[in-house]
Design a protein around this motif. Structure first.
Motif, mmCIF file in Angstrom:
data_model
loop_
_atom_site.group_PDB
_atom_site.id
_atom_site.type_symbol
_atom_site.label_atom_id
_atom_site.label_comp_id
_atom_site.label_asym_id
_atom_site.label_seq_id
_atom_site.Cartn_x
_atom_site.Cartn_y
_atom_site.Cartn_z
ATOM 1 N N GLY A 70 0.797 -1.219 0.000
ATOM 2 C CA GLY A 70 0.000 0.000 0.000
ATOM 3 C C GLY A 70 0.829 1.269 0.000
ATOM 4 O O GLY A 70 0.382 2.312 -0.460
ATOM 5 N N VAL A 71 2.048 1.171 0.504
ATOM 6 C CA VAL A 71 2.946 2.330 0.516
ATOM 7 C C VAL A 71 3.668 2.484 -0.819
ATOM 8 O O VAL A 71 3.854 3.595 -1.320
ATOM 9 N N VAL A 72 4.060 1.365 -1.430
ATOM 10 C CA VAL A 72 4.849 1.397 -2.667
ATOM 11 C C VAL A 72 3.974 1.639 -3.898
ATOM 12 O O VAL A 72 4.395 2.305 -4.849
ATOM 13 N N LEU A 73 2.753 1.123 -3.868
ATOM 14 C CA LEU A 73 1.881 1.197 -5.044
ATOM 15 C C LEU A 73 1.635 2.618 -5.551
ATOM 16 O O LEU A 73 1.664 2.841 -6.766
ATOM 17 N N PRO A 74 1.398 3.617 -4.702
ATOM 18 C CA PRO A 74 1.199 4.970 -5.239
ATOM 19 C C PRO A 74 2.408 5.505 -6.016
ATOM 20 O O PRO A 74 2.247 6.197 -7.021
ATOM 21 N N ALA A 75 3.614 5.176 -5.570
ATOM 22 C CA ALA A 75 4.802 5.626 -6.307
ATOM 23 C C ALA A 75 4.867 4.966 -7.676
ATOM 24 O O ALA A 75 5.156 5.625 -8.688
ATOM 25 N N LEU A 76 4.580 3.664 -7.725
ATOM 26 C CA LEU A 76 4.569 2.977 -9.019
ATOM 27 C C LEU A 76 3.445 3.497 -9.906
ATOM 28 O O LEU A 76 3.609 3.621 -11.128
ATOM 29 N N ALA A 77 2.299 3.828 -9.300
ATOM 30 C CA ALA A 77 1.181 4.375 -10.067
ATOM 31 C C ALA A 77 1.539 5.746 -10.655
ATOM 32 O O ALA A 77 1.188 6.054 -11.794
ATOM 33 N N TRP A 78 2.251 6.556 -9.880
ATOM 34 C CA TRP A 78 2.675 7.869 -10.380
ATOM 35 C C TRP A 78 3.619 7.713 -11.572
ATOM 36 O O TRP A 78 3.484 8.407 -12.582
ATOM 37 N N ILE A 79 4.546 6.790 -11.461
ATOM 38 C CA ILE A 79 5.479 6.533 -12.559
ATOM 39 C C ILE A 79 4.706 6.072 -13.793
ATOM 40 O O ILE A 79 4.951 6.536 -14.906
ATOM 41 N N GLY A 80 3.753 5.169 -13.588
ATOM 42 C CA GLY A 80 2.941 4.686 -14.710
ATOM 43 C C GLY A 80 2.117 5.795 -15.336
ATOM 44 O O GLY A 80 2.012 5.890 -16.568
ATOM 45 N N TRP A 81 1.509 6.645 -14.490
ATOM 46 C CA TRP A 81 0.730 7.764 -15.019
ATOM 47 C C TRP A 81 1.608 8.680 -15.874
ATOM 48 O O TRP A 81 1.234 9.054 -16.974
ATOM 49 N N SER A 82 2.786 9.033 -15.352
ATOM 50 C CA SER A 82 3.643 9.978 -16.074
ATOM 51 C C SER A 82 4.168 9.370 -17.368
ATOM 52 O O SER A 82 4.236 10.060 -18.392
ATOM 53 N N ARG A 83 4.519 8.094 -17.357
ATOM 54 C CA ARG A 83 4.991 7.439 -18.588
ATOM 55 C C ARG A 83 3.892 7.412 -19.648
ATOM 56 O O ARG A 83 4.135 7.689 -20.822
ATOM 57 N N THR A 84 2.667 7.109 -19.213
ATOM 58 C CA THR A 84 1.548 7.048 -20.153
ATOM 59 C C THR A 84 1.195 8.434 -20.678
ATOM 60 O O THR A 84 0.986 8.622 -21.884
ATOM 61 N N GLU A 85 1.151 9.415 -19.793
ATOM 62 C CA GLU A 85 0.814 10.781 -20.217
ATOM 63 C C GLU A 85 1.866 11.325 -21.193
ATOM 64 O O GLU A 85 1.534 11.971 -22.185
ATOM 65 N N ARG A 86 3.128 11.045 -20.901
ATOM 66 C CA ARG A 86 4.198 11.488 -21.801
ATOM 67 C C ARG A 86 4.051 10.829 -23.175
ATOM 68 O O ARG A 86 4.196 11.484 -24.208
ATOM 69 N N ALA A 87 3.751 9.529 -23.197
ATOM 70 C CA ALA A 87 3.567 8.828 -24.473
ATOM 71 C C ALA A 87 2.380 9.408 -25.242
ATOM 72 O O ALA A 87 2.450 9.580 -26.467
ATOM 73 N N LEU A 88 1.290 9.723 -24.540
ATOM 74 C CA LEU A 88 0.139 10.344 -25.196
ATOM 75 C C LEU A 88 0.525 11.677 -25.826
ATOM 76 O O LEU A 88 0.129 11.984 -26.951
ATOM 77 N N LEU A 90 3.433 12.683 -26.814
ATOM 78 C CA LEU A 90 4.417 12.541 -27.890
ATOM 79 C C LEU A 90 3.919 11.673 -29.044
ATOM 80 O O LEU A 90 4.644 11.452 -30.013
ATOM 81 N N GLY A 91 2.702 11.152 -28.930
ATOM 82 C CA GLY A 91 2.147 10.319 -29.986
ATOM 83 C C GLY A 91 2.855 8.971 -30.118
ATOM 84 O O GLY A 91 2.917 8.411 -31.214
ATOM 85 N N GLN A 92 3.383 8.465 -29.022
ATOM 86 C CA GLN A 92 4.096 7.193 -29.028
ATOM 87 C C GLN A 92 3.184 6.079 -28.527
ATOM 88 O O GLN A 92 2.169 6.345 -27.882
ATOM 89 N N PRO A 93 3.568 4.823 -28.777
ATOM 90 C CA PRO A 93 2.784 3.718 -28.218
ATOM 91 C C PRO A 93 2.795 3.778 -26.689
ATOM 92 O O PRO A 93 3.781 4.216 -26.084
ATOM 93 N N LEU A 94 1.723 3.331 -26.088
ATOM 94 C CA LEU A 94 1.639 3.356 -24.633
ATOM 95 C C LEU A 94 2.594 2.334 -24.032
ATOM 96 O O LEU A 94 2.722 1.224 -24.538
ATOM 97 N N PRO A 95 3.273 2.698 -22.955
ATOM 98 C CA PRO A 95 4.216 1.766 -22.318
ATOM 99 C C PRO A 95 3.478 0.671 -21.563
ATOM 100 O O PRO A 95 2.345 0.853 -21.121
ATOM 101 N N ALA A 96 4.143 -0.453 -21.419
ATOM 102 C CA ALA A 96 3.585 -1.545 -20.630
ATOM 103 C C ALA A 96 3.606 -1.152 -19.154
ATOM 104 O O ALA A 96 4.503 -0.457 -18.695
ATOM 105 N N SER A 97 2.614 -1.623 -18.427
ATOM 106 C CA SER A 97 2.535 -1.325 -16.999
ATOM 107 C C SER A 97 3.150 -2.462 -16.202
ATOM 108 O O SER A 97 2.926 -3.630 -16.491
#
Length: 121
Positions: A70-88, A90-97
């Motif tokens: 429960g403590v680690v998951l929000p940090a991983l979720a933030w990383i996933g959100w930022s990677r996906t938003e950046r890909a959106l 830049l018009g790149q394929p979405l990264p794997a989660s």
């Protein structure tokens, strides 16, 4: 590029503004992971406080796995959100989660520990 300052600049300072529906869907996914993290954290605390009949060492280990998840998951979720938003942007394929597999392993580990705590004296 979008005007104005938005946080985080490492995401919003790149590319073009994507369709708002995709950004909002990405944000909803992030918030769903946050809710999951809260549930894991609460479950770990409840298991430790209310699981009196279980083997103390295994109960404590399972609780610790849930709380740490429960403590680690929000940090991983933030990383996933930022990677996906950046890909959106830049018009790149979405990264794997990595969230699904990581969460699957941690919840399975906690479940095995709880089962062991139930069957062992």
């Amino acid at each position: 590029m979008s005007g104005g300052r938005r946080f985080p600049a490492s995401v919003y300072g790149r590319g073009d503004e994507p369709d708002v529906r995709f950004s909002l869907a990405n944000e909803r996914t992030y918030l769903a992971w946050i809710r999951t993290a809260l549930a894991l954290f609460a479950g770990g605390v409840a298991l430790e406080l209310l699981g009196g009949d279980l083997s103390p060492g295994l109960r404590h280990a399972a609780s610790l796995v849930l709380v740490v998840s429960g403590v680690v998951l929000p940090a991983l979720a933030w990383i996933g959100w930022s990677r996906t938003e950046r890909a959106l942007r830049l018009g790149q394929p979405l990264p794997a989660s990595i969230l699904g597999p990581v969460l699957g392993v941690l919840v399975t580990l906690a479940g095995v520990l709880i089962v062991l705590a139930l069957v062992l004296p």
